[in-house]
Design an enzyme around this catalytic site. Sequence first.
Site, PDB file in Angstrom:
ATOM      1  CB  THR A 181      -0.829  -0.088   0.760  1.00 19.10           C
ATOM      2  OG1 THR A 181      -1.360  -0.701   0.821  1.00 19.10           O
ATOM      3  CG2 THR A 181      -1.690   1.455   1.179  1.00 19.10           C
ATOM      4  CG  ASP A 183      -3.040  -7.225   3.358  1.00 16.92           C
ATOM      5  OD1 ASP A 183      -3.134  -6.799   4.097  1.00 16.92           O
ATOM      6  OD2 ASP A 183      -3.310  -7.214   1.557  1.00 16.92           O
TER       7      ASP A 183
HETATM    8  N1  ASN Z   1      -3.125  -5.326   0.508  1.00 15.06           N
HETATM    9  C1  ASN Z   1      -1.816  -4.798   0.550  1.00 15.06           C
HETATM   10  C2  ASN Z   1      -0.530  -5.076   0.808  1.00 15.06           C
HETATM   11  O1  ASN Z   1      -0.378  -6.322   1.997  1.00 15.06           O
HETATM   12  C3  ASN Z   1      -1.905  -3.735   2.870  1.00 15.06           C
HETATM   13  C4  ASN Z   1      -0.569  -2.268   3.165  1.00 15.06           C
HETATM   14  O2  ASN Z   1      -0.545  -3.289   2.630  1.00 15.06           O
HETATM   15  N2  ASN Z   1      -1.661  -1.985   3.664  1.00 15.06           N
HETATM   16  O3  ASN Z   1      -0.216  -4.938  -0.417  1.00 15.06           O
END
Ligand code: ASN
Length: 511
Positions: free
Chosen positions: A26, A122
Amino acid sequence: MSPATESQNGDGYPESRVLIIGTGGTICMQPGPDGLQPSEGFLESAMAPRPSFNDPSAPKVKLQAPENPPTAYHRHIRYGIVEFNPLLDSSSISASDWAAMARTVRDNYHLYDGFVILHGTDSLAYSASALSFMMANLGKPVILTGSQAPIFSLQSDGVDNLLGSLIIAGTFVIPEVGLFFHHKLYRGNRTTKVSAASFEAFASPNCEPLARVNGLGIDVNWPLVLRPTTIAAFRVHETLDTAHVACLRVFPGIKPEMVDAVLHLPDIRGLVLETFGMGNVPGGVDGRLTQVIRSAVERGVIVVNVSQCVSGFVSPVYAPGTQLGRAGVIFGLDLTPEAALTKLSYLLGLPGLSNKDISDRLSRSLRGEMTEISHPTFSHPSASLDNAASRLTPRESAFAALGYAIQNHEVDVVRKILDGDGMQLLKQADYAGNTAVHLAAVSGSTDIMLELLKRGASVHERNRADNSPLFLATLTGREDCAQLLKSAGAHLSVEEIERGPLLGAARAAQP
Ligand code: ASN
């Protein structure tokens, strides 16, 4: 000992070098047609425009990368970035991506003082755990971080997490795979993601943080920091066997047939069983479930018992847990499920280990992933020194005594002093920033050097003049000490190699 040359930029502060490895997550995401997705060019879009990551006064002559303004620790941190192609949402991370991250660290190990891996949240705890097992004899910080909101958002934790990671990686020789999030550096293989949305997304319920950002400073919990104590160079094990392991969470009413089905998957070699409380499963003493598990263990499947509770440990206190133990299930103590799964995959990927070898290693701590640490208390006779020495703290006095013993080649005295509180003294430095390893490097005693290294002294600390112990050993012609340092993973920094008149000696000292 006098400084040979100073590694300086405009303001005279030394600089450290940190490599940022962008894998996605993210922190680097922008909105797309299907929602947030990673975007390339983090250096140009996220870091270069921000003064905290791009000191306008710094001359950019060496690496094609900006640097931080001087930190509270009077250091600049110059960084380079490499990005994965393609960048990933971390929910898609796999063992081959862990291998790529570990290879990138290995291939650049001699060029940088520390590493920061940008990663989605994640699967961050899985990756931090996996990398901790894959990296053996690590002598430098490898810090994974990310954020809950993209760094481009108005309210984001991205800047704080990245800046904290960069400063720690460039300032402190914490030779562990860490996870930095929301002002805390955790041991990576102790972490678990506890919130899907809060900025305080990670916890390490069974292990204190290794460091905390505390206002303007950073408190490092040095007694907790692990150091390599074998005389061996940094090594990466690339192959994790994630294809033949599974993780299963028991629940009230789970059918033994379900567990049996998993344990009969083709080529299954290991199972992490997430049990209730201190390691219990439904079915009572010698129930069907325990029988199914016993048969799998007899067929050669390795089963590890970890708790569904976030803190505490599994132990044969209740009958169901004891029966699992008798069936050959390994007690994972306070391993997180993330650490248990990646440790099992790591051990299954090592060549030539029998099931007994794997079980033995699962039952003890390899990288601090399980609790089995004792903290020695500090007491040293030199605490009673008076007169001029009374201005020194007891630890500074003890370090002075250590320095004299090193200079006089008194290995027994060195041992005695270090038996008191070796860990603290190995971190201590004199007024010029020389650690015990620097002093041993110029004194030329390999016995003393060996003693320091076996106790976990870092070969990568640099003194105020930015000199490493290997540089000083080479400069003063202490060839035996230089060889020993190299066997323990020491190498010259880029600046040390670049130093003009010493170039020949420095090149010759490269492994
Ligand atoms: N879906 C994202 C990932 O793990 C969640 C994040 O980075 N906050 O890449």
